[in-house]
Design a protein around this motif. Structure first.
Motif, PDB file in Angstrom:
ATOM      1  N   VAL A 289       9.228  61.701  24.100  1.00 47.61           N
ATOM      2  CA  VAL A 289       9.338  63.142  24.307  1.00 47.61           C
ATOM      3  C   VAL A 289      10.779  63.505  24.659  1.00 47.61           C
ATOM      4  O   VAL A 289      11.414  62.855  25.499  1.00 47.61           O
ATOM      5  CB  VAL A 289       8.380  63.599  25.423  1.00 47.61           C
ATOM      6  CG1 VAL A 289       8.600  65.073  25.746  1.00 47.61           C
ATOM      7  CG2 VAL A 289       6.940  63.330  25.014  1.00 47.61           C
ATOM      8  N   ARG A 290      11.340  64.525  23.996  1.00 48.18           N
ATOM      9  CA  ARG A 290      12.683  65.021  24.271  1.00 48.18           C
ATOM     10  C   ARG A 290      12.549  66.466  24.738  1.00 48.18           C
ATOM     11  O   ARG A 290      12.102  67.341  23.989  1.00 48.18           O
ATOM     12  CB  ARG A 290      13.559  64.965  23.020  1.00 48.18           C
ATOM     13  CG  ARG A 290      13.746  63.561  22.462  1.00 48.18           C
ATOM     14  CD  ARG A 290      14.575  62.685  23.407  1.00 48.18           C
ATOM     15  NE  ARG A 290      14.839  61.377  22.828  1.00 48.18           N
ATOM     16  CZ  ARG A 290      14.064  60.308  23.017  1.00 48.18           C
ATOM     17  NH1 ARG A 290      12.964  60.421  23.767  1.00 48.18           N
ATOM     18  NH2 ARG A 290      14.381  59.156  22.469  1.00 48.18           N
ATOM     19  N   THR A 291      12.930  66.717  25.992  1.00 46.40           N
ATOM     20  CA  THR A 291      12.828  68.068  26.551  1.00 46.40           C
ATOM     21  C   THR A 291      14.050  68.911  26.241  1.00 46.40           C
ATOM     22  O   THR A 291      13.969  70.147  26.181  1.00 46.40           O
ATOM     23  CB  THR A 291      12.631  67.988  28.072  1.00 46.40           C
ATOM     24  OG1 THR A 291      13.709  67.242  28.660  1.00 46.40           O
ATOM     25  CG2 THR A 291      11.319  67.284  28.405  1.00 46.40           C
ATOM     26  N   ASP A 292      15.192  68.263  26.022  1.00 44.01           N
ATOM     27  CA  ASP A 292      16.404  69.007  25.708  1.00 44.01           C
ATOM     28  C   ASP A 292      16.373  69.434  24.233  1.00 44.01           C
ATOM     29  O   ASP A 292      16.055  68.633  23.354  1.00 44.01           O
ATOM     30  CB  ASP A 292      17.642  68.152  25.988  1.00 44.01           C
ATOM     31  CG  ASP A 292      18.929  68.920  25.742  1.00 44.01           C
ATOM     32  OD1 ASP A 292      19.495  68.758  24.644  1.00 44.01           O
ATOM     33  OD2 ASP A 292      19.332  69.684  26.628  1.00 44.01           O
TER      34      ASP A 292
ATOM     35  N   GLY B 212       8.806  67.299  12.825  1.00 44.58           N
ATOM     36  CA  GLY B 212       8.642  67.853  14.171  1.00 44.58           C
ATOM     37  C   GLY B 212       7.191  67.799  14.619  1.00 44.58           C
ATOM     38  O   GLY B 212       6.897  67.477  15.776  1.00 44.58           O
ATOM     39  N   ALA B 213       6.264  68.107  13.704  1.00 44.01           N
ATOM     40  CA  ALA B 213       4.845  68.029  14.049  1.00 44.01           C
ATOM     41  C   ALA B 213       4.431  66.585  14.313  1.00 44.01           C
ATOM     42  O   ALA B 213       3.631  66.312  15.219  1.00 44.01           O
ATOM     43  CB  ALA B 213       4.014  68.630  12.917  1.00 44.01           C
ATOM     44  N   LEU B 214       4.976  65.649  13.532  1.00 46.55           N
ATOM     45  CA  LEU B 214       4.654  64.234  13.748  1.00 46.55           C
ATOM     46  C   LEU B 214       5.181  63.764  15.098  1.00 46.55           C
ATOM     47  O   LEU B 214       4.478  63.044  15.827  1.00 46.55           O
ATOM     48  CB  LEU B 214       5.247  63.398  12.612  1.00 46.55           C
ATOM     49  CG  LEU B 214       5.080  61.872  12.737  1.00 46.55           C
ATOM     50  CD1 LEU B 214       3.606  61.479  12.733  1.00 46.55           C
ATOM     51  CD2 LEU B 214       5.824  61.157  11.605  1.00 46.55           C
ATOM     52  N   LEU B 215       6.404  64.171  15.461  1.00 44.12           N
ATOM     53  CA  LEU B 215       6.965  63.780  16.758  1.00 44.12           C
ATOM     54  C   LEU B 215       6.161  64.378  17.909  1.00 44.12           C
ATOM     55  O   LEU B 215       5.992  63.741  18.957  1.00 44.12           O
ATOM     56  CB  LEU B 215       8.430  64.207  16.843  1.00 44.12           C
ATOM     57  CG  LEU B 215       9.415  63.360  16.010  1.00 44.12           C
ATOM     58  CD1 LEU B 215      10.793  64.003  16.009  1.00 44.12           C
ATOM     59  CD2 LEU B 215       9.484  61.948  16.579  1.00 44.12           C
TER      60      LEU B 215
ATOM     61  N   TYR C  36      14.303  62.387   9.969  1.00 41.32           N
ATOM     62  CA  TYR C  36      14.324  62.945   8.619  1.00 41.32           C
ATOM     63  C   TYR C  36      15.184  62.104   7.684  1.00 41.32           C
ATOM     64  O   TYR C  36      14.883  61.967   6.495  1.00 41.32           O
ATOM     65  CB  TYR C  36      14.836  64.381   8.668  1.00 41.32           C
ATOM     66  CG  TYR C  36      14.950  65.030   7.309  1.00 41.32           C
ATOM     67  CD1 TYR C  36      13.821  65.425   6.608  1.00 41.32           C
ATOM     68  CD2 TYR C  36      16.196  65.229   6.723  1.00 41.32           C
ATOM     69  CE1 TYR C  36      13.911  66.014   5.356  1.00 41.32           C
ATOM     70  CE2 TYR C  36      16.308  65.815   5.468  1.00 41.32           C
ATOM     71  CZ  TYR C  36      15.163  66.204   4.796  1.00 41.32           C
ATOM     72  OH  TYR C  36      15.262  66.776   3.555  1.00 41.32           O
ATOM     73  N   GLU C  37      16.236  61.506   8.201  1.00 44.17           N
ATOM     74  CA  GLU C  37      17.123  60.681   7.388  1.00 44.17           C
ATOM     75  C   GLU C  37      16.385  59.476   6.798  1.00 44.17           C
ATOM     76  O   GLU C  37      16.672  59.059   5.680  1.00 44.17           O
ATOM     77  CB  GLU C  37      18.310  60.205   8.239  1.00 44.17           C
ATOM     78  CG  GLU C  37      19.370  59.434   7.477  1.00 44.17           C
ATOM     79  CD  GLU C  37      20.159  60.308   6.514  1.00 44.17           C
ATOM     80  OE1 GLU C  37      20.725  59.753   5.550  1.00 44.17           O
ATOM     81  OE2 GLU C  37      20.214  61.532   6.734  1.00 44.17           O
ATOM     82  N   LEU C  38      15.438  58.922   7.561  1.00 42.79           N
ATOM     83  CA  LEU C  38      14.716  57.738   7.119  1.00 42.79           C
ATOM     84  C   LEU C  38      13.369  58.061   6.480  1.00 42.79           C
ATOM     85  O   LEU C  38      12.830  57.239   5.741  1.00 42.79           O
ATOM     86  CB  LEU C  38      14.496  56.788   8.299  1.00 42.79           C
ATOM     87  CG  LEU C  38      15.755  56.122   8.864  1.00 42.79           C
ATOM     88  CD1 LEU C  38      15.419  55.306  10.106  1.00 42.79           C
ATOM     89  CD2 LEU C  38      16.408  55.229   7.818  1.00 42.79           C
ATOM     90  N   LEU C  39      12.815  59.219   6.772  1.00 38.57           N
ATOM     91  CA  LEU C  39      11.468  59.542   6.293  1.00 38.57           C
ATOM     92  C   LEU C  39      11.448  60.687   5.291  1.00 38.57           C
ATOM     93  O   LEU C  39      10.393  61.251   5.025  1.00 38.57           O
ATOM     94  CB  LEU C  39      10.563  59.889   7.485  1.00 38.57           C
ATOM     95  CG  LEU C  39      10.417  58.806   8.555  1.00 38.57           C
ATOM     96  CD1 LEU C  39       9.480  59.275   9.653  1.00 38.57           C
ATOM     97  CD2 LEU C  39       9.909  57.500   7.943  1.00 38.57           C
ATOM     98  N   GLU C  40      12.606  61.013   4.741  1.00 37.94           N
ATOM     99  CA  GLU C  40      12.660  62.116   3.781  1.00 37.94           C
ATOM    100  C   GLU C  40      11.781  61.833   2.563  1.00 37.94           C
ATOM    101  O   GLU C  40      11.162  62.748   2.010  1.00 37.94           O
ATOM    102  CB  GLU C  40      14.105  62.344   3.340  1.00 37.94           C
ATOM    103  CG  GLU C  40      14.276  63.459   2.332  1.00 37.94           C
ATOM    104  CD  GLU C  40      15.726  63.615   1.893  1.00 37.94           C
ATOM    105  OE1 GLU C  40      15.988  64.540   1.079  1.00 37.94           O
ATOM    106  OE2 GLU C  40      16.585  62.816   2.343  1.00 37.94           O
TER     107      GLU C  40
ATOM    108  N   GLU D 122      18.786  67.372  22.001  1.00 40.28           N
ATOM    109  CA  GLU D 122      18.305  66.015  21.767  1.00 40.28           C
ATOM    110  C   GLU D 122      17.103  66.014  20.814  1.00 40.28           C
ATOM    111  O   GLU D 122      16.976  65.122  19.958  1.00 40.28           O
ATOM    112  CB  GLU D 122      17.900  65.369  23.093  1.00 40.28           C
ATOM    113  CG  GLU D 122      19.069  65.082  24.014  1.00 40.28           C
ATOM    114  CD  GLU D 122      18.614  64.399  25.302  1.00 40.28           C
ATOM    115  OE1 GLU D 122      17.367  64.249  25.476  1.00 40.28           O
ATOM    116  OE2 GLU D 122      19.466  64.027  26.109  1.00 40.28           O
ATOM    117  N   ALA D 123      16.236  67.002  20.944  1.00 39.93           N
ATOM    118  CA  ALA D 123      15.092  67.091  20.031  1.00 39.93           C
ATOM    119  C   ALA D 123      15.555  67.330  18.601  1.00 39.93           C
ATOM    120  O   ALA D 123      15.004  66.758  17.650  1.00 39.93           O
ATOM    121  CB  ALA D 123      14.153  68.206  20.489  1.00 39.93           C
ATOM    122  N   GLY D 124      16.604  68.163  18.438  1.00 42.04           N
ATOM    123  CA  GLY D 124      17.132  68.392  17.089  1.00 42.04           C
ATOM    124  C   GLY D 124      17.739  67.137  16.495  1.00 42.04           C
ATOM    125  O   GLY D 124      17.561  66.842  15.304  1.00 42.04           O
TER     126      GLY D 124
END
Length: 232
Positions: free
Chosen positions: A21-24, A7-10, A36-40, A27-29
């Protein structure tokens, strides 16, 4: 990276590229879950040169397309490959007879290098400078880099050098210390047989075990011209 770190990286990437940027909130979740699935398995930062924010910034500068989590994952794998290619496995401290412990230490060292927790161990390089004191003492003891027994064993395979050393040992002038006027061998090089064909061209350049007579005479003449050492 943890979901909080992603979240901090995004948030950081969103400041550089507003297209991500995702305001919803929903959508942000979903975006955080996708990343997270690819960068775990990708760390946010390591002690030695890796920072996910730097990787993201480099992609934004180099590519016109919006950054994807796979772009950071690929840079992380390239970072790992580069470190392992520069790494040389040091000798493990474990007992060599304990194969399991030996292999486990090698694997742990490589994993530490690949993960950025340790620096690669490179080959030791030869550097300029004076010889080691042990080497100097050894040279003073034997008088040469090649021990006498080894020199005698190599004599049949180096006839020209053996003849030169024998001449110097018997007090004769060094014939290879001068240039040969016949075969044009430079100082330090052995004489060669020059066979000239009917067309005037050289047909052979075999090495001679004994220097040409003219070279021997020139070496003796130069030795006679040298000043005698001063006497008390």
């Amino acid at each position: 990276m943890t979901p909080h770190e992603i979240g901090a990286l995004l948030a950081y990437v969103g400041r550089l590229d507003p297209r991500l940027v995702r305001t919803d909130e929903h959508e942000a979740g979903d975006q955080i879950g996708q990343w997270y699935e690819l960068l775990e398995d990708v760390p946010a930062v390591t002690p030695h040169g890796w920072d996910a924010r730097v990787a993201a910034r480099s992609h934004i500068l180099d590519s016109p397309y919006p950054i994807m989590p796979v772009d950071i994952a690929r840079r992380w794998r390239a970072y790992q490959r580069d470190r392992l290619e520069r790494h040389t496995d040091p000798t493990p401290a474990a007992d060599p007879d304990d194969q399991a412990a030996w292999q486990a230490e090698l694997v742990a060292t490589r994993q530490a290098v690949a993960s950025g927790a340790a620096q690669p161990v490179a080959h030791r390089q030869l550097v300029s400078g004076p010889p080691h004191p042990d080497v100097e003492a050894r040279l003073r003891q034997i008088g040469s880099c090649i021990p006498p027994a080894v020199r005698e064993a190599l004599a049949p395979y180096r006839p020209a050098r053996a003849a030169r050393e024998a001449a110097v040992a018997h007090g004769h002038p060094d014939p290879l210390g001068v240039r040969c006027a016949w075969c044009h061998a430079r100082p330090g090089e052995p004489c060669r047989r020059r066979r000239v064909g009917p067309d005037g061209r050289s047909r052979g350049h075999a090495i001679r075990a004994i220097p040409h007579p003219g070279r021997l005479e020139l070496a003796a003449e130069q030795a006679r011209q040298l000043p005698l050492p001063a006497t008390a």
